[in-house]
Design a protein around this motif. Sequence first.
Motif, PDB file in Angstrom:
ATOM      1  N   LEU A 227       0.938  -1.072  -0.027  1.00  0.00           N
ATOM      2  CA  LEU A 227       0.133   0.052   0.164  1.00  0.00           C
ATOM      3  C   LEU A 227       0.742   1.438  -0.014  1.00  0.00           C
ATOM      4  O   LEU A 227       0.566   2.375  -0.557  1.00  0.00           O
ATOM      5  N   LYS A 228       2.005   1.349   0.768  1.00  0.00           N
ATOM      6  CA  LYS A 228       2.977   2.511   0.809  1.00  0.00           C
ATOM      7  C   LYS A 228       3.528   2.685  -0.704  1.00  0.00           C
ATOM      8  O   LYS A 228       3.511   3.851  -1.089  1.00  0.00           O
ATOM      9  N   ARG A 229       3.496   1.619  -1.670  1.00  0.00           N
ATOM     10  CA  ARG A 229       4.154   1.712  -2.784  1.00  0.00           C
ATOM     11  C   ARG A 229       3.196   1.907  -3.838  1.00  0.00           C
ATOM     12  O   ARG A 229       3.567   2.296  -4.963  1.00  0.00           O
ATOM     13  N   HIS A 230       1.974   1.958  -3.573  1.00  0.00           N
ATOM     14  CA  HIS A 230       0.690   2.051  -4.515  1.00  0.00           C
ATOM     15  C   HIS A 230      -0.179   2.826  -3.659  1.00  0.00           C
ATOM     16  O   HIS A 230      -1.278   2.600  -3.408  1.00  0.00           O
ATOM     17  N   PRO A 231       0.145   4.236  -3.631  1.00  0.00           N
ATOM     18  CA  PRO A 231      -0.851   5.189  -2.928  1.00  0.00           C
ATOM     19  C   PRO A 231      -2.195   5.325  -3.442  1.00  0.00           C
ATOM     20  O   PRO A 231      -3.045   5.638  -2.801  1.00  0.00           O
ATOM     21  N   GLN A 232      -2.387   5.088  -4.716  1.00  0.00           N
ATOM     22  CA  GLN A 232      -3.505   5.125  -5.466  1.00  0.00           C
ATOM     23  C   GLN A 232      -4.645   4.113  -4.866  1.00  0.00           C
ATOM     24  O   GLN A 232      -5.604   4.357  -4.679  1.00  0.00           O
ATOM     25  N   MET A 233      -3.739   2.798  -4.717  1.00  0.00           N
ATOM     26  CA  MET A 233      -4.578   1.798  -4.263  1.00  0.00           C
ATOM     27  C   MET A 233      -5.032   1.969  -2.916  1.00  0.00           C
ATOM     28  O   MET A 233      -6.164   1.802  -2.300  1.00  0.00           O
ATOM     29  N   GLU A 234      -4.029   2.515  -2.088  1.00  0.00           N
ATOM     30  CA  GLU A 234      -3.989   2.856  -0.660  1.00  0.00           C
ATOM     31  C   GLU A 234      -5.196   3.824  -0.333  1.00  0.00           C
ATOM     32  O   GLU A 234      -6.170   3.667   0.464  1.00  0.00           O
ATOM     33  N   GLN A 235      -5.458   4.781  -1.178  1.00  0.00           N
ATOM     34  CA  GLN A 235      -6.486   5.740  -1.109  1.00  0.00           C
ATOM     35  C   GLN A 235      -7.854   5.250  -1.507  1.00  0.00           C
ATOM     36  O   GLN A 235      -8.872   5.641  -0.937  1.00  0.00           O
ATOM     37  N   ASN A 236      -7.618   4.079  -2.101  1.00  0.00           N
ATOM     38  CA  ASN A 236      -9.231   3.381  -2.673  1.00  0.00           C
ATOM     39  C   ASN A 236      -9.643   2.548  -1.539  1.00  0.00           C
ATOM     40  O   ASN A 236     -10.669   1.778  -1.614  1.00  0.00           O
TER      41      ASN A 236
END
Length: 284
Positions: A227-236
């Motif tokens: 999630l840290k490496r994929h901030p867009q997914m983390e926001q979702n």
Amino acid sequence: MSSAPIGVFDSGYGGLTVLKELVAQLPDYDYLYLGDNARAPYGTRSYDTVYQFTLECVQYLFAQGCQLVILACNTASAKALRTIQQQDLPRIDAQRRVLGVIRPSVEAVGALSQHRAVGVLGTTGTVNSQSYVIEIQKLFPDIHVYQQACPMWVPLVENGQYDSRGADYFVEENIQHLLAQNADIDTVILGCTHYPLLIHKIKQFLPEGVNVVSQGQIVAPSLADYLKRHPQMEQNCSKNGKLHFLTTDDAAIFEQHAAIFFGQSVQARKVHVPSVSVFHTSQD
């Protein structure tokens, strides 16, 4: 995309040991757990059947809004994950993601094994899939992998016999068979999410100093890193600290067993997972 819970899927109850660690280490997120208890166990089923069932459950979680789904099931990760990632996600929704438990577990052993001899304890289906052997050889070609199927361990756990004398017999027997393949095994992967309930017995019959890789403890920090490496997914991923539990079988029975795996009482709802059209099979 609107935010939604992280989906966590397992064929039954074992994935709750992974969810337990996810909640402990990443408590702010919302999680939606789905157990396909009506069709469990997956371990002895064919590749195509496991793929079909897993895809149906993944699509069900997508329909509930989940943008990210964790296959907290070794059999599903071994027999269905790759096909879903490579062939199904592009046609369903290329923005969504499905992750498994095998790769994070494999990544952990490189720094643990000094003798470069790793054992895998798993279901017959996971062992026969050779998934751990393949993944470890990809990342660490110098490591030798030894596997042992433990067909009685899941029934023991699901029947509440994980602390019984019968469990002692089968755990000791399977571990002896594993160590007989190479006495230098210094790291053992628990290749089934049921096995943490047997961890005290497993450690009892393993030689002192052998590392035991339990997946929940590995998957949780791996997800945090993802999630840290994929901030867009983390926001979702929604963050209200909420948990919801779904089962394809009787909710009361699920709640009774789930409390053992999750470590606290839960409330579940029975759902129907519809069949889907499958354009590919896991043999493609």
